[in-house]
Design a protein around this motif. Structure first.
Motif, short mmCIF file in Angstrom:
data_model
loop_
_atom_site.label_atom_id
_atom_site.label_comp_id
_atom_site.label_asym_id
_atom_site.label_seq_id
_atom_site.Cartn_x
_atom_site.Cartn_y
_atom_site.Cartn_z
N TYR A 234 -44.74 -69.29 -48.61
CA TYR A 234 -44.52 -70.67 -48.17
C TYR A 234 -45.19 -70.90 -46.82
O TYR A 234 -45.22 -70.01 -45.98
N TYR B 273 -45.09 -73.72 -43.60
CA TYR B 273 -44.52 -74.88 -42.91
C TYR B 273 -45.27 -75.06 -41.60
O TYR B 273 -45.93 -74.14 -41.11
N GLN C 185 -44.73 -76.99 -37.53
CA GLN C 185 -43.81 -77.66 -36.62
C GLN C 185 -44.62 -78.29 -35.50
O GLN C 185 -45.21 -77.57 -34.67
N PRO D 235 -39.52 -78.58 -38.54
CA PRO D 235 -40.58 -78.05 -39.40
C PRO D 235 -40.83 -78.95 -40.60
O PRO D 235 -39.93 -79.63 -41.08
N TYR E 49 -42.58 -78.96 -44.48
CA TYR E 49 -43.11 -78.18 -45.60
C TYR E 49 -44.56 -78.59 -45.88
O TYR E 49 -44.89 -79.77 -45.87
N TYR F 131 -46.20 -71.80 -39.78
CA TYR F 131 -45.40 -70.65 -40.16
C TYR F 131 -45.71 -70.25 -41.60
O TYR F 131 -45.70 -71.08 -42.50
N ILE G 256 -35.98 -66.30 -42.01
CA ILE G 256 -36.37 -66.39 -40.61
C ILE G 256 -37.82 -66.88 -40.55
O ILE G 256 -38.70 -66.30 -41.19
N PHE G 257 -38.04 -67.91 -39.78
CA PHE G 257 -39.39 -68.33 -39.47
C PHE G 257 -39.82 -67.52 -38.24
O PHE G 257 -39.14 -67.56 -37.23
N GLY G 258 -40.92 -66.81 -38.33
CA GLY G 258 -41.38 -66.00 -37.21
C GLY G 258 -42.03 -66.85 -36.13
O GLY G 258 -41.76 -68.04 -36.03
N LYS G 259 -42.90 -66.25 -35.35
CA LYS G 259 -43.51 -66.98 -34.24
C LYS G 259 -44.64 -67.90 -34.69
O LYS G 259 -45.01 -68.83 -33.98
#
Lengths: 111, 115
Positions: free
Chosen positions: A34, A36, A38, A44, A46, A87, A100-103
């Motif tokens: 996936y 996303y 932001q 965020p 999609y 992301y 969890i969305f990482g950095k």
């Protein structure tokens, strides 16, 4: 869910294609990729997702390698409004615990 | 015509207080969520709520409790606020469980600052 690795930041000239890579070497067979993004001070948004075939929608294209260990999000004609953090997430469909969305990758579109 | 709306946008409160953040979606979605984005910008799921079924991320302290008066609303109540609760909280919704087909639709976030 498998972990992903993305570059911290990237620049792209306005009007050019932005190619954002993501490595997910430990992805399992039932996990989707996936994407996303932001935009600053917003939630965020999609963009797109896929399992193993390449996908395209009105926002972007998603290219997944044959071994599924990496993917690339392509914004075909980047505009200044595409400046955001992008992301890449891999996860099992219909499972939402422990997401969890990482950095992500901070994409700067340059005028 | 906001799809997922949260209130308030900013919330500053003292340690030990109890506060609530409201969330409403007008998309007709079946599942709603709460996410927390911390100072390092990691965005982590806290809860998902579908048809009265609540799934909790086990790392969430029990001071946090979601409350859903109806399918269009999922409010977040926080008891005994601590400094570490300072973060941006996002509400989200999806048509189906897990947002697998169309992803999540997120609200614009509530910035909580505990002093």
């Amino acid at each position: 869910d498998a972990k992903t690795t993305q570059p911290t930041s990237m620049d792209c000239a306005e009007g050019r294609a932005a190619n954002l890579p993501c490595n997910h070497s430990t992805i399992s067979g039932n996990e989707y990729v996936y994407w996303y993004r932001q935009i600053h001070s917003q939630g965020p948004q999609y963009i797109i997702h896929g399992l193993k075939n390449n996908e395209t929608n009105e926002m972007a294209s998603l290219i997944i390698t044959e071994d599924r260990k990496s993917s690339t999000l392509i914004l075909p004609h980047a505009t200044l409004r595409d400046t955001a953090v992008y992301y890449c997430i891999v996860r099992v469909a219909n499972r939402d615990d422990k997401i969890i969305f990482g950095k992500g990758t901070r994409l700067h579109i340059l005028p | 015509d906001t799809a997922v709306s949260q209130t308030p946008k900013y919330l500053v409160t003292q340690m030990g207080n109890d506060k609530s953040i409201k969330c409403e979606q007008n998309l007709g979605h079946d599942t709603m969520y709460w996410y927390k984005q911390d100072s390092k910008k990691f965005l982590k799921i806290m809860f998902s709520y579908n048809n009265k079924e609540l799934i909790i991320n086990e790392t969430v302290p029990n001071r946090f409790s979601p409350k859903s008066p109806d399918k269009a609303h999922l409010n977040l109540h926080i008891n005994s606020l601590e400094l570490g609760d300072s973060a941006v909280y996002f509400c989200a919704s999806s048509q189906e469980r897990g947002g697998s087909n169309y992803g999540y639709t997120f609200g614009s976030g509530t910035r909580l600052t505990v002093v």
